[in-house]
Design an enzyme around this catalytic site. Structure first.
Site, PDB file in Angstrom:
ATOM      1  N   GLU A 184       0.848  -1.194   0.000  1.00  0.00           N
ATOM      2  CA  GLU A 184       0.000   0.000   0.000  1.00  0.00           C
ATOM      3  C   GLU A 184       0.882   1.242   0.000  1.00  0.00           C
ATOM      4  O   GLU A 184       2.030   1.212   0.425  1.00  0.00           O
ATOM      5  CB  GLU A 184      -0.903   0.007   1.233  1.00  0.00           C
ATOM      6  CG  GLU A 184      -1.808  -1.207   1.375  1.00  0.00           C
ATOM      7  CD  GLU A 184      -2.751  -1.389   0.194  1.00  0.00           C
ATOM      8  OE1 GLU A 184      -3.125  -0.385  -0.440  1.00  0.00           O
ATOM      9  OE2 GLU A 184      -3.099  -2.547  -0.097  1.00  0.00           O
ATOM     10  N   TYR A 230       4.644  -4.058  -8.837  1.00  0.00           N
ATOM     11  CA  TYR A 230       3.389  -4.710  -9.239  1.00  0.00           C
ATOM     12  C   TYR A 230       3.544  -5.407 -10.593  1.00  0.00           C
ATOM     13  O   TYR A 230       2.748  -6.277 -10.950  1.00  0.00           O
ATOM     14  CB  TYR A 230       2.270  -3.681  -9.329  1.00  0.00           C
ATOM     15  CG  TYR A 230       1.649  -3.318  -7.991  1.00  0.00           C
ATOM     16  CD1 TYR A 230       2.283  -2.440  -7.114  1.00  0.00           C
ATOM     17  CD2 TYR A 230       0.426  -3.853  -7.609  1.00  0.00           C
ATOM     18  CE1 TYR A 230       1.709  -2.099  -5.904  1.00  0.00           C
ATOM     19  CE2 TYR A 230      -0.159  -3.515  -6.392  1.00  0.00           C
ATOM     20  CZ  TYR A 230       0.485  -2.646  -5.551  1.00  0.00           C
ATOM     21  OH  TYR A 230      -0.090  -2.319  -4.350  1.00  0.00           O
ATOM     22  N   VAL A 272     -11.940   1.242 -14.348  1.00  0.00           N
ATOM     23  CA  VAL A 272     -12.480   0.284 -13.373  1.00  0.00           C
ATOM     24  C   VAL A 272     -12.147   0.828 -11.999  1.00  0.00           C
ATOM     25  O   VAL A 272     -10.989   1.124 -11.710  1.00  0.00           O
ATOM     26  CB  VAL A 272     -11.861  -1.121 -13.555  1.00  0.00           C
ATOM     27  CG1 VAL A 272     -12.384  -2.070 -12.480  1.00  0.00           C
ATOM     28  CG2 VAL A 272     -12.151  -1.666 -14.941  1.00  0.00           C
ATOM     29  N   SER A 325     -13.135   0.483  -7.757  1.00  0.00           N
ATOM     30  CA  SER A 325     -13.910  -0.172  -6.697  1.00  0.00           C
ATOM     31  C   SER A 325     -14.125   0.737  -5.492  1.00  0.00           C
ATOM     32  O   SER A 325     -15.121   0.609  -4.795  1.00  0.00           O
ATOM     33  CB  SER A 325     -13.254  -1.487  -6.273  1.00  0.00           C
ATOM     34  OG  SER A 325     -11.868  -1.370  -6.170  1.00  0.00           O
ATOM     35  N   TYR A 353       4.884   4.395  -6.792  1.00  0.00           N
ATOM     36  CA  TYR A 353       3.603   3.728  -6.529  1.00  0.00           C
ATOM     37  C   TYR A 353       2.819   3.638  -7.838  1.00  0.00           C
ATOM     38  O   TYR A 353       2.012   4.498  -8.193  1.00  0.00           O
ATOM     39  CB  TYR A 353       2.812   4.457  -5.435  1.00  0.00           C
ATOM     40  CG  TYR A 353       1.559   3.719  -5.030  1.00  0.00           C
ATOM     41  CD1 TYR A 353       1.641   2.455  -4.464  1.00  0.00           C
ATOM     42  CD2 TYR A 353       0.296   4.275  -5.236  1.00  0.00           C
ATOM     43  CE1 TYR A 353       0.489   1.754  -4.106  1.00  0.00           C
ATOM     44  CE2 TYR A 353      -0.851   3.592  -4.881  1.00  0.00           C
ATOM     45  CZ  TYR A 353      -0.741   2.329  -4.322  1.00  0.00           C
ATOM     46  OH  TYR A 353      -1.890   1.646  -3.981  1.00  0.00           O
ATOM     47  N   GLU A 387      -1.194  -2.333 -10.446  1.00  0.00           N
ATOM     48  CA  GLU A 387      -1.768  -3.178 -11.501  1.00  0.00           C
ATOM     49  C   GLU A 387      -2.659  -2.373 -12.449  1.00  0.00           C
ATOM     50  O   GLU A 387      -2.968  -2.843 -13.539  1.00  0.00           O
ATOM     51  CB  GLU A 387      -2.538  -4.352 -10.889  1.00  0.00           C
ATOM     52  CG  GLU A 387      -3.940  -4.074 -10.345  1.00  0.00           C
ATOM     53  CD  GLU A 387      -3.972  -3.212  -9.095  1.00  0.00           C
ATOM     54  OE1 GLU A 387      -2.926  -3.103  -8.430  1.00  0.00           O
ATOM     55  OE2 GLU A 387      -5.041  -2.645  -8.778  1.00  0.00           O
ATOM     56  N   LYS A 388      -3.041  -1.170 -12.031  1.00  0.00           N
ATOM     57  CA  LYS A 388      -3.835  -0.319 -12.932  1.00  0.00           C
ATOM     58  C   LYS A 388      -3.042  -0.039 -14.217  1.00  0.00           C
ATOM     59  O   LYS A 388      -3.612   0.051 -15.295  1.00  0.00           O
ATOM     60  CB  LYS A 388      -4.196   0.992 -12.234  1.00  0.00           C
ATOM     61  CG  LYS A 388      -5.087   0.757 -11.023  1.00  0.00           C
ATOM     62  CD  LYS A 388      -5.163   1.982 -10.146  1.00  0.00           C
ATOM     63  CE  LYS A 388      -6.015   1.729  -8.924  1.00  0.00           C
ATOM     64  NZ  LYS A 388      -5.395   0.739  -8.001  1.00  0.00           N
TER      65      LYS A 388
END
Ligand SMILES: *[C@@H]1O[C@H](CO)[C@@H](O)[C@H](O)[C@H]1NC(C)=O
Ligand SMILES: *[C@@H]1O[C@H](CO)[C@@H](O)[C@H](O)[C@H]1NC(C)=O
Ligand SMILES: *[C@@H]1O[C@H](CO)[C@@H](O)[C@H](O)[C@H]1NC(C)=O
Ligand SMILES: *[C@@H]1O[C@H](CO)[C@@H](O)[C@H](O)[C@H]1NC(C)=O
Ligand SMILES: *[C@@H]1O[C@H](CO)[C@@H](O)[C@H](O)[C@H]1NC(C)=O
Length: 352
Positions: A132, A163, A186, A188, A246, A249-250
């Site tokens: 994170e 990642y 996408v 969440s 940072y 996976e995006k």
């Protein structure tokens, strides 16, 4: 392998390693890859133990990642990563024998676990693991002077676990999935105060964005994710917070692997270019206004669009999304990790 020039310490021939050619020449790279491969074939020995004992390295994983059980039976490091002599275990009864103990910040932060009250036993190393960003890591000051090594997405971590990365893989063909939509996203966890949410709302005034994910009550099943977003020309790879290295996976999965050009919001362009070529993505900072960005996307022609995929001639995307694989990296890095290190201020390091 040296950690110099920002190259990951113990990964294979990645994009960031290949950019080192500029400094050190192609021979160095070939040598490095060769050394890396021969090195991988060796079993690992704890330097604090004698060769005669001939035992493998034991890595005790104190917490299940995000509370999810993982099956570590068999020899996952040998099977998945061709790393011999790397024993991963959850069994806290083996604490005294463990060479390395890994603590996941998520569990510490949620008070699901804590390290033993005593210090590591002599020769044992404690690893602080987090995927994170600093913005989502609380209570860091509690852990001053506790950990020997860090294991994060930061390139200057002792154990660097990105990642994803680009690995050398020459190809004559550049395949671009067929397109039927312009921009997708996408999401969440949508919080309207987040920078990415503001940018999305601003962008939506000029361009239609198809939004999937739990936040929009259009969740995509794991197998539907890539086929759905690969139909779009562009993907909004907006990070939840902006921090050095940072890059999640995006970018790696939802954009590059899907074959949808990433429109990134995150650390500065120069930081992305330490991971991927500069012509593989669009950075929101490249534009003076959101309208200019929207116009750029709306007026893109085919030849310009195809240029975003040039990287595919030389590289393939490698996702790092497997926990066993991540833990095996510890053994891979072990021989080159610093001795006698303690993180006196984890917070200062992580926010720097
Ligand atoms: C060390 O272990 C390997 C694999 O278990 C074995 O093949 C080798 O003979 C051992 N070497 C010594 C010196 O015991
Ligand atoms: C765990 O993995 C091993 C080896 O891959 C397999 O034989 C075993 O059935 C798995 N156990 C569970 C509970 O899935
Ligand atoms: C969005 O637009 C508003 C109003 O024009 C502006 O104040 C704000 O800075 C913009 N935010 C982003 C992230 O683009
Ligand atoms: C496509 O767009 C690029 C960049 O905007 C421009 O330089 C080029 O001339 C265009 N090509 C065609 C065939 O329109
Ligand atoms: C590891 O960190 C501890 C602090 O938790 C420190 O006392 C110890 O000296 C360090 N060990 C090594 C080998 O670096």
């Amino acid at each position: 392998m040296s950690k110099g020039m920002g190259a990951p310490a113990c990964t294979m021939a990645s994009y960031s390693m290949i950019t080192m050619k500029k400094f050190a020449g192609a021979m160095f790279l070939l040598g490095a890859v060769f050394l890396n491969l021969t090195f991988l074939a060796q079993p690992f020995h704890n330097p604090s133990r004698t060769q005669a004992q001939n035992r493998s390295l034991m890595v005790l994983i104190w917490d299940w990642p995000y509370g999810h059980a993982l099956n570590l039976t068999g020899d996952p490091c040998a099977t998945l990563c061709s790393i011999k002599g790397c024993q991963l275990t959850w069994n806290r009864n083996l604490y005294n024998q463990a060479d390395v103990v890994v603590f996941h910040h998520w569990a510490l932060q949620h008070r699901r676990s804590r390290p033993p009250a005593s210090k590591p036993h002599p020769g044992q190393k404690w690893v602080w693991l987090s995927l994170e960003s600093p913005s989502h890591s609380n209570d860091l000051a509690r852990w001053d002077g506790v950990f020997n090594w860090t294991m994060t997405f930061r390139r200057d971590s002792d154990i660097f676990i990105p990642y994803g990365e680009l690995v050398a893989q020459p190809s004559d063909e550049v395949d671009i999935p067929e397109k039927s939509g312009l921009v997708s996203w996408v999401i969440s966890h949508y919080h309207h105060t987040q920078q990415r949410a503001q940018l999305f709302r601003n962008l939506s005034k000029y361009i239609k964005v198809d939004v999937y994910g739990r936040a929009n009550k259009k969740p995509l099943c794991p197998a539907c994710l890539l086929p759905t977003i690969s139909k779009y020309k562009f993907y909004l790879a907006f990070e939840n917070s902006v921090h050095r290295d940072y890059i999640t996976e995006k970018l790696w999965r939802n954009s590059l692997l899907a074959g949808s050009v990433p429109v990134v919001m995150g650390p500065p362009r120069a930081n992305y270019q330490q991971f991927i070529p500069g012509d593989a993505f669009i950075h929101v900072d490249d534009f003076g206004s959101v309208k200019e960005l929207a116009d750029f996307l709306l007026t893109m022609n085919e030849s310009r669009y195809q240029r975003f995929f040039e990287w595919k001639r030389s590289f393939a995307v490698k996702l790092y999304d497997s926990w066993p694989e991540r833990f095996c990296t510890i053994c891979q890095c072990f021989p080159s990790l610093p001795q006698g290190k303690v993180y006196h201020s984890l917070e200062k390091w992580f926010w720097s």
